[in-house]
Write an enzyme that holds these catalytic residues in place. Structure first.
Site, PDB file in Angstrom:
ATOM      1  N   CYS A 244       0.795  -1.406   0.038  1.00 26.19           N
ATOM      2  CA  CYS A 244       0.031  -0.142  -0.053  1.00 26.19           C
ATOM      3  C   CYS A 244       0.849   1.272  -0.040  1.00 26.19           C
ATOM      4  CB  CYS A 244      -0.938  -0.220   1.118  1.00 26.19           C
ATOM      5  SG  CYS A 244      -1.436   1.460   1.935  1.00 26.19           S
TER       6      CYS A 244
ATOM      7  N   CYS B 287       0.191   3.763   2.590  1.00 17.91           N
ATOM      8  CA  CYS B 287       0.765   3.453   4.004  1.00 17.91           C
ATOM      9  C   CYS B 287       2.263   3.806   4.092  1.00 17.91           C
ATOM     10  CB  CYS B 287       0.595   1.933   4.183  1.00 17.91           C
ATOM     11  SG  CYS B 287      -0.938   1.418   4.217  1.00 17.91           S
TER      12      CYS B 287
END
Lengths: 306, 107
Positions: B31, B34
């Site tokens: 991700c 993230c």
């Protein structure tokens, strides 16, 4: 720092701002780069030259940041709230109350993801409503989802999602897609993707998470419900330039108007990337414009000294 | 020092039974957003040391806890106080947003 006069302040550290910073620091301009928060990025970029197999937006950003480590510039994680001109000096006002001064400014403000603006969208964000297929796709293994949009991003992400989900309903308000031909072909060939056009989403429903959507066919005006666990929204971007209203020329949507040299309506203020008024928003454009903005800023600063 | 790591196994002990509020960052390696907020999470761990515990939970290795809290997007950041989720923030938000949320929970 408030008494310091920078040659150049760059607002925004996406592809355009980072490229401008690369050029400016290599020109040995005393440069300050400002960024208010984590930088968004597209999941997968297949059309940026030099990266066979594609590269993620975040990885591209990380690579430019790494490249910048070889050069000298200052960086601050701060939010800009105002831009003022005091004779030839530009004053950049930060939300922390600080005021920074520079001879020239480059606005590389980017754009934020456009929201659908339908009931349920906000409530279910993170509970089925998503704006990032790579991040959230794995949470929908074996389920059915809707993808909204008709541009490159929407089609790219619809294809990507079929790796995880059982079925993707691709919903677009027009009968034809804006996306590039190769993506349209891939979508049409994919048995897991069902195209629903010309249709718009009217509501996202559920109890504690997304359970269904209501859409309306724009031709027949017929409303239908579709049971989906996720709604992935890729309908473009909108500018965050409200704070510059009245200071710079903008188009009716709020994107900054620039000439081919990335000059705004005010001398010494340049703009580049997704925040400028243009037809196509591509990373390669943003980078190219960042370079042009920095080179023109350098020329502007040198002419000031004459 | 940075944020500490929690798992499905020690979530109860490290988060729910913590005497001070806990910020949990639900993340995964694949991700991008993230990764973008990871430095901010580590900064918060340092700045709030002793007042708020800051932890990261990898959703790939620990599927039970994200399932329990209905997480369908990452990064999701949940602040727990006395074992209860009191604030949920979805997406890569600015540091200022997280600071505001933490200060609100601290009162």
């Amino acid at each position: 720092m408030s008494e310091e006069l920078f040659d150049l302040i760059i607002v925004g550290a996406g592809p355009a701002g980072l490229t401008a910073c690369l050029y400016a620091s290599r020109s040995l301009l005393k440069t300050l780069l400002l960024e208010k928060g984590p930088i968004g990025g597209q999941d997968l970029i297949e059309n940026y030259p030099g990266f066979p197999g594609g590269i993620s937006g975040y990885e591209l950003i990380e690579r430019i940041q790494k490249q910048l480590e070889d050069y000298e510039y200052q960086f601050l994680q701060e939010e800009v709230i105002d831009l003022q001109e005091v004779e030839e000096v530009k004053e950049v006002h930060l939300s922390s109350g600080k005021v920074l001064k520079a001879k020239a400014v480059i606005l590389a403000l980017g754009a934020k993801l456009r929201k659908l603006g339908v009931p349920g969208e906000r409530e279910f964000t993170g509970r089925g409503v998503s704006y990032c297929a790579i991040c959230d796709g794995p949470f929908f293994k074996g389920e059915e989802v809707a993808v909204i949009g008709g541009g490159n991003t929407a089609l790219q992400e619809a294809i990507y999602l079929t790796k995880y989900v059982k079925k993707v309903y691709l919903i677009h308000r027009r009968e034809t897609f804006r996306a590039t031909s190769i993506l349209q072909e891939r979508v049409k060939k994919n048995p897991q993707i069902e195209i629903i056009v010309p249709s718009v989403i009217e509501e996202i429903k559920g109890s504690d998470k997304v359970e269904k959507i209501v859409y309306r066919n724009l031709k027949s005006n017929e409303k239908r419900e579709l049971e989906v666990a996720g709604v992935f929204i890729f309908i473009g971007h909108e500018p965050e330039t409200g704070w510059l209203k009245g200071k710079l020329e903008m188009d009716e949507s709020g994107f900054i108007i620039v000439d081919r040299e990335m000059r705004t309506s005010r001398p010494g203020i340049f703009a580049c990337g997704d925040c400028v008024s243009k037809k196509f928003r591509q990373i390669i454009n943003a980078c190219g414009e960042g370079a042009v903005a920095a080179l023109n800023a350098e020329e502007y600063i040198k002419n000031l000294e004459k | 020092m940075g944020a500490c790591k929690v798992t499905d196994q020690d979530f109860e002990k490290e988060v729910l039974q913590s005497p001070i509020p806990v910020l949990v960052d639900f993340w995964a390696a694949w991700c991008g957003p993230c990764r973008a907020i990871a430095p901010v999470i580590d900064e918060l761990a340092e700045e709030y040391a002793g007042r708020v515990k800051v932890c990261k939970l990898n959703v790939d290795e620990n599927p039970l806890t994200p399932g329990k809290y209905g997480i369908r997007a990452i990064p999701t950041l949940i602040i727990f106080k006395n074992g209860q989720p009191v604030e949920t923030i979805v997406g890569a938000v600015s540091k200022a947003t997280l600071v505001n949320a933490l200060n609100k929970v601290l009162g």
